[in-house]
Motif scaffolding. Structure first.
Motif, PDB file in Angstrom:
ATOM      1  N   VAL A 161      10.567   3.033  -2.686  1.00 21.92           N
ATOM      2  CA  VAL A 161      10.677   4.324  -2.014  1.00 21.92           C
ATOM      3  C   VAL A 161       9.272   4.867  -1.816  1.00 21.92           C
ATOM      4  O   VAL A 161       8.472   4.891  -2.756  1.00 21.92           O
ATOM      5  CB  VAL A 161      11.510   5.340  -2.828  1.00 21.92           C
ATOM      6  N   VAL A 162       8.982   5.303  -0.611  1.00 25.49           N
ATOM      7  CA  VAL A 162       7.664   5.843  -0.287  1.00 25.49           C
ATOM      8  C   VAL A 162       7.719   7.369  -0.327  1.00 25.49           C
ATOM      9  O   VAL A 162       8.590   7.987   0.298  1.00 25.49           O
ATOM     10  CB  VAL A 162       7.189   5.369   1.107  1.00 25.49           C
ATOM     11  N   TYR A 163       6.780   7.945  -1.077  1.00 30.47           N
ATOM     12  CA  TYR A 163       6.613   9.393  -1.126  1.00 30.47           C
ATOM     13  C   TYR A 163       5.198   9.735  -0.634  1.00 30.47           C
ATOM     14  O   TYR A 163       4.362   8.848  -0.477  1.00 30.47           O
ATOM     15  CB  TYR A 163       6.800   9.912  -2.554  1.00 30.47           C
ATOM     16  N   ARG A 164       4.952  11.010  -0.445  1.00 23.86           N
ATOM     17  CA  ARG A 164       3.631  11.420   0.003  1.00 23.86           C
ATOM     18  C   ARG A 164       2.562  11.093  -1.043  1.00 23.86           C
ATOM     19  O   ARG A 164       1.425  10.793  -0.695  1.00 23.86           O
ATOM     20  CB  ARG A 164       3.622  12.934   0.298  1.00 23.86           C
ATOM     21  N   LYS A 165       2.938  11.106  -2.297  1.00 24.24           N
ATOM     22  CA  LYS A 165       1.986  10.879  -3.381  1.00 24.24           C
ATOM     23  C   LYS A 165       1.773   9.391  -3.686  1.00 24.24           C
ATOM     24  O   LYS A 165       0.727   8.983  -4.182  1.00 24.24           O
ATOM     25  CB  LYS A 165       2.483  11.603  -4.645  1.00 24.24           C
ATOM     26  N   GLY A 166       2.811   8.575  -3.398  1.00 22.83           N
ATOM     27  CA  GLY A 166       2.706   7.154  -3.710  1.00 22.83           C
ATOM     28  C   GLY A 166       4.029   6.444  -3.498  1.00 22.83           C
ATOM     29  O   GLY A 166       4.929   6.964  -2.836  1.00 22.83           O
ATOM     30  N   ILE A 167       4.154   5.268  -4.112  1.00 19.97           N
ATOM     31  CA  ILE A 167       5.346   4.440  -3.945  1.00 19.97           C
ATOM     32  C   ILE A 167       5.956   4.139  -5.306  1.00 19.97           C
ATOM     33  O   ILE A 167       5.244   3.793  -6.258  1.00 19.97           O
ATOM     34  CB  ILE A 167       5.003   3.110  -3.240  1.00 19.97           C
ATOM     35  N   ILE A 168       7.271   4.260  -5.394  1.00 24.47           N
ATOM     36  CA  ILE A 168       8.003   3.857  -6.594  1.00 24.47           C
ATOM     37  C   ILE A 168       8.706   2.542  -6.281  1.00 24.47           C
ATOM     38  O   ILE A 168       9.476   2.442  -5.320  1.00 24.47           O
ATOM     39  CB  ILE A 168       9.032   4.916  -7.019  1.00 24.47           C
ATOM     40  N   THR A 169       8.428   1.514  -7.085  1.00 26.12           N
ATOM     41  CA  THR A 169       9.048   0.205  -6.880  1.00 26.12           C
ATOM     42  C   THR A 169      10.037  -0.082  -7.991  1.00 26.12           C
ATOM     43  O   THR A 169       9.768   0.171  -9.170  1.00 26.12           O
ATOM     44  CB  THR A 169       7.978  -0.907  -6.850  1.00 26.12           C
ATOM     45  N   ILE A 175       2.969   3.468  -7.842  1.00 31.09           N
ATOM     46  CA  ILE A 175       1.654   3.124  -7.315  1.00 31.09           C
ATOM     47  C   ILE A 175       1.161   4.312  -6.503  1.00 31.09           C
ATOM     48  O   ILE A 175       1.733   4.649  -5.463  1.00 31.09           O
ATOM     49  CB  ILE A 175       1.691   1.859  -6.423  1.00 31.09           C
ATOM     50  N   GLU A 176       0.127   4.952  -6.994  1.00 36.02           N
ATOM     51  CA  GLU A 176      -0.391   6.145  -6.334  1.00 36.02           C
ATOM     52  C   GLU A 176      -1.264   5.780  -5.141  1.00 36.02           C
ATOM     53  O   GLU A 176      -2.058   4.835  -5.204  1.00 36.02           O
ATOM     54  CB  GLU A 176      -1.210   6.977  -7.327  1.00 36.02           C
ATOM     55  N   PHE A 177      -1.115   6.517  -4.068  1.00 34.80           N
ATOM     56  CA  PHE A 177      -1.988   6.336  -2.923  1.00 34.80           C
ATOM     57  C   PHE A 177      -3.374   6.894  -3.276  1.00 34.80           C
ATOM     58  O   PHE A 177      -3.511   8.050  -3.650  1.00 34.80           O
ATOM     59  CB  PHE A 177      -1.437   7.060  -1.694  1.00 34.80           C
ATOM     60  N   SER A 178      -4.369   6.056  -3.154  1.00 30.47           N
ATOM     61  CA  SER A 178      -5.738   6.477  -3.460  1.00 30.47           C
ATOM     62  C   SER A 178      -6.689   5.787  -2.496  1.00 30.47           C
ATOM     63  O   SER A 178      -6.291   4.902  -1.731  1.00 30.47           O
ATOM     64  CB  SER A 178      -6.101   6.116  -4.909  1.00 30.47           C
ATOM     65  N   LEU A 194      -0.054  -3.743   0.339  1.00 28.48           N
ATOM     66  CA  LEU A 194      -1.072  -2.849  -0.200  1.00 28.48           C
ATOM     67  C   LEU A 194      -1.980  -3.636  -1.131  1.00 28.48           C
ATOM     68  O   LEU A 194      -1.497  -4.391  -1.987  1.00 28.48           O
ATOM     69  CB  LEU A 194      -0.413  -1.691  -0.956  1.00 28.48           C
ATOM     70  N   ARG A 195      -3.283  -3.452  -0.972  1.00 28.88           N
ATOM     71  CA  ARG A 195      -4.255  -4.160  -1.799  1.00 28.88           C
ATOM     72  C   ARG A 195      -5.250  -3.190  -2.410  1.00 28.88           C
ATOM     73  O   ARG A 195      -5.541  -2.146  -1.830  1.00 28.88           O
ATOM     74  CB  ARG A 195      -5.017  -5.206  -0.978  1.00 28.88           C
ATOM     75  N   SER A 196      -5.744  -3.558  -3.577  1.00 25.10           N
ATOM     76  CA  SER A 196      -6.793  -2.772  -4.224  1.00 25.10           C
ATOM     77  C   SER A 196      -8.152  -3.297  -3.785  1.00 25.10           C
ATOM     78  O   SER A 196      -8.368  -4.505  -3.712  1.00 25.10           O
ATOM     79  CB  SER A 196      -6.649  -2.863  -5.745  1.00 25.10           C
ATOM     80  N   ARG A 197      -9.068  -2.380  -3.507  1.00 27.00           N
ATOM     81  CA  ARG A 197     -10.416  -2.791  -3.113  1.00 27.00           C
ATOM     82  C   ARG A 197     -11.224  -3.292  -4.317  1.00 27.00           C
ATOM     83  O   ARG A 197     -12.133  -4.104  -4.161  1.00 27.00           O
ATOM     84  CB  ARG A 197     -11.153  -1.615  -2.469  1.00 27.00           C
ATOM     85  N   THR A 198     -10.886  -2.799  -5.510  1.00 29.66           N
ATOM     86  CA  THR A 198     -11.655  -3.146  -6.713  1.00 29.66           C
ATOM     87  C   THR A 198     -10.979  -4.213  -7.559  1.00 29.66           C
ATOM     88  O   THR A 198     -11.643  -4.980  -8.253  1.00 29.66           O
ATOM     89  CB  THR A 198     -11.880  -1.894  -7.578  1.00 29.66           C
ATOM     90  N   ASN A 199      -9.650  -4.267  -7.523  1.00 30.19           N
ATOM     91  CA  ASN A 199      -8.902  -5.246  -8.310  1.00 30.19           C
ATOM     92  C   ASN A 199      -8.199  -6.197  -7.356  1.00 30.19           C
ATOM     93  O   ASN A 199      -7.112  -5.912  -6.854  1.00 30.19           O
ATOM     94  CB  ASN A 199      -7.890  -4.538  -9.208  1.00 30.19           C
ATOM     95  N   GLY A 222      -2.782   8.395   5.013  1.00 26.52           N
ATOM     96  CA  GLY A 222      -4.222   8.283   4.815  1.00 26.52           C
ATOM     97  C   GLY A 222      -4.712   6.976   4.234  1.00 26.52           C
ATOM     98  O   GLY A 222      -5.883   6.866   3.848  1.00 26.52           O
ATOM     99  N   VAL A 223      -3.834   5.968   4.168  1.00 27.29           N
ATOM    100  CA  VAL A 223      -4.249   4.657   3.660  1.00 27.29           C
ATOM    101  C   VAL A 223      -4.946   3.916   4.794  1.00 27.29           C
ATOM    102  O   VAL A 223      -4.424   3.823   5.900  1.00 27.29           O
ATOM    103  CB  VAL A 223      -3.050   3.836   3.138  1.00 27.29           C
ATOM    104  N   ASP A 224      -6.118   3.373   4.520  1.00 26.57           N
ATOM    105  CA  ASP A 224      -6.916   2.689   5.536  1.00 26.57           C
ATOM    106  C   ASP A 224      -6.576   1.185   5.579  1.00 26.57           C
ATOM    107  O   ASP A 224      -6.169   0.619   4.560  1.00 26.57           O
ATOM    108  CB  ASP A 224      -8.407   2.849   5.262  1.00 26.57           C
ATOM    109  N   PRO A 225      -6.765   0.549   6.720  1.00 29.78           N
ATOM    110  CA  PRO A 225      -6.572  -0.913   6.785  1.00 29.78           C
ATOM    111  C   PRO A 225      -7.667  -1.645   6.026  1.00 29.78           C
ATOM    112  O   PRO A 225      -8.793  -1.182   5.917  1.00 29.78           O
ATOM    113  CB  PRO A 225      -6.655  -1.201   8.292  1.00 29.78           C
ATOM    114  N   CYS A 226      -7.307  -2.788   5.460  1.00 25.43           N
ATOM    115  CA  CYS A 226      -8.284  -3.622   4.749  1.00 25.43           C
ATOM    116  C   CYS A 226      -9.193  -4.317   5.753  1.00 25.43           C
ATOM    117  O   CYS A 226      -8.802  -4.539   6.910  1.00 25.43           O
ATOM    118  CB  CYS A 226      -7.576  -4.665   3.887  1.00 25.43           C
ATOM    119  N   GLU A 227     -10.361  -4.670   5.324  1.00 23.39           N
ATOM    120  CA  GLU A 227     -11.286  -5.397   6.198  1.00 23.39           C
ATOM    121  C   GLU A 227     -10.809  -6.810   6.468  1.00 23.39           C
ATOM    122  O   GLU A 227     -10.974  -7.341   7.552  1.00 23.39           O
ATOM    123  CB  GLU A 227     -12.682  -5.431   5.558  1.00 23.39           C
TER     124      GLU A 227
END
Length: 230
Positions: A161-169, A175-178, A194-199, A222-227
């Motif tokens: 389920v997608v919420y404005r704050k994040g996703i519940i799986t 998983i918080e949108f950051s 969805l991918r982490s830029r650092t992990n 506000g989630v940006d596309p990955c490179e």
């Protein structure tokens, strides 16, 4: 840092109070597992409903949709192979320690004794170097495996389920949108990932037949596309 402090602690116990080594190690292991469990629970804790707000998108049949992706089967096979390689590192410990004790421990002890006159320091360094040697080999192998595994370490929620704050799986993990998150997508294969830029090992693949709708929601939040591309 935790790994190095652990080696230092275990080396001191082994060198100076070896009769209590087993008990200390068990207690130490329980404490580490407790903190890891607490950390995992904290990271996946679902915020209160009033903070989440109304759901923006729901998918209850993600696994069924995923099963129609023929490429996914090959990806999961590679993921399984990498996971088994990580598991084998555990058994490698039982090989490395005996090899070190049989072929390296005594020569190293003789060398240390020749340059250090204090037997207490030598006794400590005997075990400290042994643990560092094994830890170093396992760390290098772990990094190599993790770099390969990150390409295939895919989390596949059964539903989300997608919420404005994040996703519940799966009604359990949040998983918080950051700014750390980015996304890739494949409309033909019906997923957004969805991918982490650092992990690099964090990859949450969201399968849905309404891929375009979900993609628009992700962009609006506000989630940006990955490179990198799919």
């Amino acid at each position: 840092m935790i790994g190095q402090l652990s080696i230092l602690f275990i080396s001191l116990v082994t060198a100076f109070i070896p009769q209590y080594y087993t008990y200390v190690f068990i207690i130490y292991f329980i404490i580490i597992m407790f903190f890891m469990f607490r950390s995992t629970r904290k990271m996946s804790k679902i915020p209160p409903q009033k903070e989440l707000g109304a759901p923006l998108f729901k998918e209850n049949a993600a696994v069924k949709i995923a099963m129609t992706d023929k490429i996914l089967t090959a990806e999961l096979k590679k993921q399984f192979t990498a996971s088994m390689s990580m598991l084998m590192l555990t058994f490698l410990v039982f090989i490395l320690f005996p090899l070190y004790r049989n072929y390296i421990f005594e020569p190293m002890h003789g060398f240390l004794s020749s340059i250090i006159s204090n037997p207490i320091v030598v006794n400590f360094l005997d075990f400290f170097i042994m643990y560092e040697f094994v830890f170093g080999i396992l760390t290098v192998l772990r990094i190599v495996i993790m770099n390969r595994m990150s390409q295939y370490n895919i989390m596949l929620p059964q539903k989300f389920v997608v919420y404005r704050k994040g996703i519940i799986t799966n009604d359990r993990f949040f998983i918080e949108f950051s700014k750390d998150l980015c996304y890739i997508y494949d409309l033909k294969r019906h997923f957004i990932e969805l991918r982490s830029r650092t992990n690099k090992s964090l990859r949450i693949r969201l399968y849905t037949d309404s891929t375009s709708e979900l993609l628009n929601k992700i962009k609006d939040l506000g989630v940006d596309p990955c490179e990198e591309k799919v």
